[in-house]
Write an enzyme that holds these catalytic residues in place. Structure first.
Site, mmCIF file in Angstrom:
data_model
loop_
_atom_site.group_PDB
_atom_site.id
_atom_site.type_symbol
_atom_site.label_atom_id
_atom_site.label_comp_id
_atom_site.label_asym_id
_atom_site.label_seq_id
_atom_site.Cartn_x
_atom_site.Cartn_y
_atom_site.Cartn_z
ATOM 1 C CG ASN A 72 -1.691 -37.173 3.337
ATOM 2 O OD1 ASN A 72 -2.595 -37.421 4.135
ATOM 3 N ND2 ASN A 72 -0.546 -36.638 3.712
ATOM 4 C CB SER A 108 2.355 -31.972 -1.523
ATOM 5 O OG SER A 108 3.231 -32.748 -0.739
ATOM 6 C CB VAL A 109 5.056 -35.894 -3.743
ATOM 7 C CG1 VAL A 109 5.990 -36.554 -4.765
ATOM 8 C CG2 VAL A 109 5.795 -34.778 -3.008
ATOM 9 C CG HIS A 154 4.130 -40.205 -0.535
ATOM 10 N ND1 HIS A 154 3.636 -39.723 -1.722
ATOM 11 C CD2 HIS A 154 3.770 -39.304 0.413
ATOM 12 C CE1 HIS A 154 3.013 -38.578 -1.508
ATOM 13 N NE2 HIS A 154 3.068 -38.304 -0.213
ATOM 14 C CB ILE A 155 3.304 -45.660 3.167
ATOM 15 C CG1 ILE A 155 2.410 -46.373 2.150
ATOM 16 C CG2 ILE A 155 2.833 -45.942 4.587
ATOM 17 C CD1 ILE A 155 2.453 -47.886 2.246
HETATM 18 P P1 DGP Z 1 2.195 -35.593 1.035
HETATM 19 O O1 DGP Z 1 1.860 -34.236 1.549
HETATM 20 O O2 DGP Z 1 1.413 -36.700 1.732
HETATM 21 O O3 DGP Z 1 2.113 -35.680 -0.473
HETATM 22 O O4 DGP Z 1 3.710 -35.849 1.463
HETATM 23 C C1 DGP Z 1 4.796 -35.488 0.713
HETATM 24 C C2 DGP Z 1 5.969 -35.478 1.649
HETATM 25 O O5 DGP Z 1 7.151 -35.487 0.882
HETATM 26 C C3 DGP Z 1 6.046 -34.259 2.552
HETATM 27 O O6 DGP Z 1 5.902 -34.666 3.910
HETATM 28 C C4 DGP Z 1 7.422 -33.686 2.320
HETATM 29 C C5 DGP Z 1 8.131 -34.769 1.565
HETATM 30 N N1 DGP Z 1 9.058 -34.303 0.559
HETATM 31 C C6 DGP Z 1 8.772 -33.460 -0.475
HETATM 32 N N2 DGP Z 1 9.877 -33.251 -1.211
HETATM 33 C C7 DGP Z 1 10.855 -33.999 -0.640
HETATM 34 C C8 DGP Z 1 12.238 -34.197 -0.963
HETATM 35 O O7 DGP Z 1 12.794 -33.669 -1.920
HETATM 36 N N3 DGP Z 1 12.940 -35.020 -0.136
HETATM 37 C C9 DGP Z 1 12.371 -35.644 0.936
HETATM 38 N N4 DGP Z 1 13.151 -36.437 1.678
HETATM 39 N N5 DGP Z 1 11.072 -35.476 1.260
HETATM 40 C C10 DGP Z 1 10.338 -34.658 0.475
#
Ligand code: DGP
Length: 113
Positions: A86, A94-95, A99-100
């Site tokens: 995304n 969201s981050v 990331h894939i």
């Molecule tokens: P996106 O929406 O594509 O940016 O995906 C971010 C993903 O990161 C979302 O599916 C949830 C995951 N995520 C967010 N915070 C954390 C965390 O602290 N630990 C883990 N394992 N995943 C996280």
């Protein structure tokens, strides 16, 4: 300020890590959207695909091969899996650390929402 994924790389917050090498880390998504849902990230800070540079070409290839390796290790290579990156607000990023998503273990709908 470092992102949550940088904190995972630095082991400042816990994650269920399934793969690691010198350039990449893979861990289970905290909010899985499929029976298998793993995030593959570079250790280098690249906010998103749109911010990647020509010098990141080998690293991006490595991340894709890592995603395929993770899918094999999770047993979804034959049944099928999807990779998602995304990028930006309309995609729901969201981050801000590239990331894939590797998603598998169920029939995935298309088109995505
Ligand atoms: P996106 O929406 O594509 O940016 O995906 C971010 C993903 O990161 C979302 O599916 C949830 C995951 N995520 C967010 N915070 C954390 C965390 O602290 N630990 C883990 N394992 N995943 C996280």
């Amino acid at each position: 300020m470092s992102s949550i994924f940088e904190k995972i790389i630095a082991r400042q917050i816990p994650a269920d890590i399934v793969y690691e090498d010198d350039r990449a880390l893979a861990f289970r998504d905290i909010s899985p959207q499929a029976p298998k849902h793993i995030l593959v990230i570079p250790k280098k800070v690249i906010p998103r695909l749109a911010a990647a540079q020509p010098e990141d070409e080998q690293l991006l290839g490595h991340l894709l091969l890592t995603a395929a390796k993770v899918a094999r290790a999770e047993g979804v290579s034959e049944s099928g899996f999807r990779i998602v990156a995304n990028c930006g607000p309309d995609a729901g990023e969201s981050v801000p650390h590239l990331h894939i998503h590797v998603l598998g273990g169920r029939q995935l709908a298309w088109p995505p929402g």
